[in-house]
Design a protein around this motif. Sequence first.
Motif, PDB file in Angstrom:
ATOM      1  N   VAL A  57       0.882  -1.166   0.000  1.00 21.85           N
ATOM      2  CA  VAL A  57       0.000   0.000   0.000  1.00 21.85           C
ATOM      3  C   VAL A  57       0.917   1.211   0.000  1.00 21.85           C
ATOM      4  O   VAL A  57       1.891   1.251   0.746  1.00 21.85           O
ATOM      5  N   ALA A  58       0.623   2.151  -0.901  1.00 19.90           N
ATOM      6  CA  ALA A  58       1.403   3.384  -0.935  1.00 19.90           C
ATOM      7  C   ALA A  58       0.442   4.523  -0.622  1.00 19.90           C
ATOM      8  O   ALA A  58      -0.636   4.610  -1.223  1.00 19.90           O
ATOM      9  N   TRP A  59       0.786   5.373   0.305  1.00 18.69           N
ATOM     10  CA  TRP A  59      -0.175   6.288   0.916  1.00 18.69           C
ATOM     11  C   TRP A  59       0.349   7.702   0.913  1.00 18.69           C
ATOM     12  O   TRP A  59       1.544   7.939   1.016  1.00 18.69           O
ATOM     13  N   HIS A  64       4.189   6.895   0.526  1.00 19.15           N
ATOM     14  CA  HIS A  64       4.990   6.071   1.433  1.00 19.15           C
ATOM     15  C   HIS A  64       4.482   4.648   1.359  1.00 19.15           C
ATOM     16  O   HIS A  64       3.282   4.407   1.335  1.00 19.15           O
ATOM     17  N   THR A  65       5.433   3.702   1.294  1.00 17.04           N
ATOM     18  CA  THR A  65       5.050   2.342   0.946  1.00 17.04           C
ATOM     19  C   THR A  65       5.208   1.371   2.110  1.00 17.04           C
ATOM     20  O   THR A  65       6.275   1.281   2.723  1.00 17.04           O
ATOM     21  N   ILE A  66       4.133   0.693   2.366  1.00 20.24           N
ATOM     22  CA  ILE A  66       4.176  -0.379   3.344  1.00 20.24           C
ATOM     23  C   ILE A  66       3.871  -1.663   2.590  1.00 20.24           C
ATOM     24  O   ILE A  66       2.924  -1.705   1.801  1.00 20.24           O
ATOM     25  N   TYR A  67       4.676  -2.704   2.786  1.00 25.27           N
ATOM     26  CA  TYR A  67       4.411  -3.962   2.087  1.00 25.27           C
ATOM     27  C   TYR A  67       4.369  -5.100   3.076  1.00 25.27           C
ATOM     28  O   TYR A  67       4.771  -4.937   4.227  1.00 25.27           O
ATOM     29  N   ASN A  68       3.915  -6.234   2.584  1.00 29.22           N
ATOM     30  CA  ASN A  68       3.770  -7.348   3.508  1.00 29.22           C
ATOM     31  C   ASN A  68       4.918  -8.340   3.362  1.00 29.22           C
ATOM     32  O   ASN A  68       5.827  -8.143   2.533  1.00 29.22           O
ATOM     33  N   ASP A  69       4.865  -9.386   4.157  1.00 32.40           N
ATOM     34  CA  ASP A  69       5.960 -10.361   4.142  1.00 32.40           C
ATOM     35  C   ASP A  69       6.118 -11.025   2.781  1.00 32.40           C
ATOM     36  O   ASP A  69       7.214 -11.345   2.354  1.00 32.40           O
ATOM     37  N   GLY A  70       4.977 -11.175   2.104  1.00 29.74           N
ATOM     38  CA  GLY A  70       5.024 -11.816   0.773  1.00 29.74           C
ATOM     39  C   GLY A  70       5.808 -10.962  -0.217  1.00 29.74           C
ATOM     40  O   GLY A  70       6.388 -11.481  -1.175  1.00 29.74           O
ATOM     41  N   TYR A  71       5.842  -9.656  -0.004  1.00 33.12           N
ATOM     42  CA  TYR A  71       6.481  -8.743  -0.950  1.00 33.12           C
ATOM     43  C   TYR A  71       7.992  -8.642  -0.725  1.00 33.12           C
ATOM     44  O   TYR A  71       8.715  -8.117  -1.559  1.00 33.12           O
ATOM     45  N   VAL A  72       8.466  -9.181   0.415  1.00 33.54           N
ATOM     46  CA  VAL A  72       9.882  -9.032   0.776  1.00 33.54           C
ATOM     47  C   VAL A  72      10.783  -9.628  -0.308  1.00 33.54           C
ATOM     48  O   VAL A  72      11.795  -9.045  -0.696  1.00 33.54           O
ATOM     49  N   PRO A  80      15.529  -4.271   4.117  1.00 35.96           N
ATOM     50  CA  PRO A  80      14.410  -3.533   4.712  1.00 35.96           C
ATOM     51  C   PRO A  80      14.492  -2.017   4.475  1.00 35.96           C
ATOM     52  O   PRO A  80      13.576  -1.289   4.848  1.00 35.96           O
ATOM     53  N   GLY A  81      15.647  -1.569   3.822  1.00 28.48           N
ATOM     54  CA  GLY A  81      15.855  -0.122   3.701  1.00 28.48           C
ATOM     55  C   GLY A  81      14.690   0.607   3.058  1.00 28.48           C
ATOM     56  O   GLY A  81      14.375   1.751   3.381  1.00 28.48           O
ATOM     57  N   GLY A  82      14.010  -0.084   2.142  1.00 31.20           N
ATOM     58  CA  GLY A  82      12.967   0.588   1.361  1.00 31.20           C
ATOM     59  C   GLY A  82      11.627   0.696   2.093  1.00 31.20           C
ATOM     60  O   GLY A  82      10.732   1.422   1.660  1.00 31.20           O
ATOM     61  N   TRP A  83      11.523  -0.049   3.142  1.00 29.30           N
ATOM     62  CA  TRP A  83      10.231  -0.088   3.849  1.00 29.30           C
ATOM     63  C   TRP A  83       9.839   1.309   4.316  1.00 29.30           C
ATOM     64  O   TRP A  83      10.624   2.028   4.931  1.00 29.30           O
ATOM     65  N   GLY A  84       8.647   1.784   3.968  1.00 29.59           N
ATOM     66  CA  GLY A  84       8.171   3.106   4.370  1.00 29.59           C
ATOM     67  C   GLY A  84       8.641   4.225   3.454  1.00 29.59           C
ATOM     68  O   GLY A  84       8.226   5.365   3.596  1.00 29.59           O
TER      69      GLY A  84
END
Length: 663
Positions: A57-59, A64-72, A80-84
């Motif tokens: 989800v990008a908000w 800003h992007t939040i992704y789930n474990d499947g997207y890792v 993890p640097g890209g998270w958020g």
Amino acid sequence: MTEPDKLKFLEGLRSPLAERVRRHDWSGTSMGSPEQWPQSLRSVVSLMLGSGFPMFVAWGPQLHTIYNDGYVEIMGAKHPGGWGMPFLEIWHEIRDDLQPFVEKVSAGETFFIENLPLTLRRHGYDEETWFTFSWSPVLDDRGAKVGIYCACTETTRAVLAERHVRLEHERLAALFQQAPGFLAVLRGPEHIFENFNDAYQQLVGFRTLRGLSLAAALPEVVEQGFIDLLDQAYLSGQPFQGRSMQVVLNRTPGSPPVQAYVDFVFQPTLDAAGTVQGIIVQGHDVTEQYRSQLELRRADQRKDEFLATLAHELRNPLAPVSNAIAILRSPQVDDGMRTRMLDLMERQTRHLVRLVDDLLEVSRITSGKIELRRERLDLRAVAQASVDSAHSAIQEARHQVTLSMPPHPVWVHADPARMKQVMDNMLNNAVKYTAPEGRIEVTIRADDRACVSFRDNGAGIPSDMLGSVFELFAQVDQTIGRAKGGLGIGLALVRQLVSLHGGEVHAASDGLGSGSTFTVLLPLGPIQLPSPAEPIGSQLLQAATPKRVLIIDDNRDAADSMADVLRICGHTVEAAYEGEGGLALADSFLPDCILLDIGMPGMDGHEVARALRAKAPHSRCMIVAITGWGQSMDRERTRQSGFDSHLVKPAAIDDVMALLDRA
Ligand code: ADP
């Protein structure tokens, strides 16, 4: 600041990334604390984090992007640097690819994209990848578009696998098409063409096959039994193999049928249950091999016939010769009888020599061992010499022979002996194959090429034989040809000799009984070449100034008969039958000339010659090699061993006499 442990949101989700959302310090971000997120965002985020399917989800304005474990896994080293981080920053290397989708979804559209190719750099190197996405906008509680929700799956493996399958399929199809043999796949009891390759199309001609039954596509083969064979293979499930089978095909409509020979197999194909589905036709067009084998068999047959005839022809002259010898031995023989017998022996021997010469000649030419001794040659002189040599045969048959030629020389660059041989053959044939009191015209012309033609009003040649009379052992009528003492060699020799000279020879005839014309065409020779030293034509046996001649030859008959002939001509002759004895005799006899055989047991001719040259009394003596070997290599060897001359066996008496004159 929201205490992470106070956040009830996402409680109960056993996902590391859900945990991360809860523990994250949202205070400094444009998204604010999850406590204040609109309900819609919270629902989507919790739905996403609860799913095992890759999603993000990008908000907000920054996305800003939040992704789930499947997207890792999709993130690779970007996690993890890209998270958020802002979405287009995470994927900066494909920003141009993604921008249009972002714009579209921000405008409120929902859409699905399958197998989109993207070049990612998520592990430090460029990677060709494919993705399937579902994009939809996220609305806030008042219905405003505030973010993006995307479920995506990486399809790289599936796309590559599919590509591999497609390439493999194309490769197999290309192999099928290009297979060296012919292939056709027939389906069902009607033998419907499902597929076929280039070689098959080549075999049957370029006509419509696909979707048609074999009987409809190639109607001409029905009568030839091939459909029956296919039916049998289809019904029995047993393959059928054909070897060198003839098939007649109408490759193009309206054109005459062609015969082909094929090796093939009709191989039934089975389904999983073992039921016959169709037949694969696989094989080779062996027409060429079949024809050449046939030709080889024919040639072999001709050779066998020839050997039988040869044995017969060689025996023929031997019978009268041995009779004559018996007669000459008898005490009652008178002078008249003696002369007749000697004439007979001479005639028969000449015939034998000619047969053997011709045979040797053919073998020399066919193995490329003949060497031309070319010089400037006036064809008129050769033709005249030829007519002169045939004089007695012409007279015997009471033929009328005319020789027409231009008043000026017709120069060619040719081997005089070979040219004479060519003309003798043509003229002798005209004489032989024309009934008595016939007409023979020999004509010489010089146009762009030198042309000699022999025209007779004799037996003629049927048109289907005109091309083959030049082949070895070919005779229009064997009984007649053999009766005339021929073996079918002459014209083959003529053609080979003429083509060695860069010329051509042709036969023409209006058929049996209508006479024949043989024409030899030769390139004109350069005029500035020096003229030959001696005129062409038969040389007479010359009376000699007596010389002392030593003959060394291990063949006693050859040595003795040569000695006798030379003695008759007035020379003083001694003979030795091996090298050592010859050397000793030379010392006592002191010859002017030594006729020396090369191949002898013990000391051979080369050794004898070298030994002679090493002795002072023989340093000036003429040494002549008389040998069966006549190639330039052989001549060079005798020269090196100290010989003055080299004659090939059987040496003509005229040649020996001419040499003795110079000794
Ligand atoms: P040969 O005469 O020994 O049989 P050739 O090679 O000289 O062999 O000739 C081959 C065949 O060509 C002869 O057997 C004969 O049938 C045919 N031939 C050659 N010359 C003539 C000719 N002038 N007229 C008719 N037939 C000829």
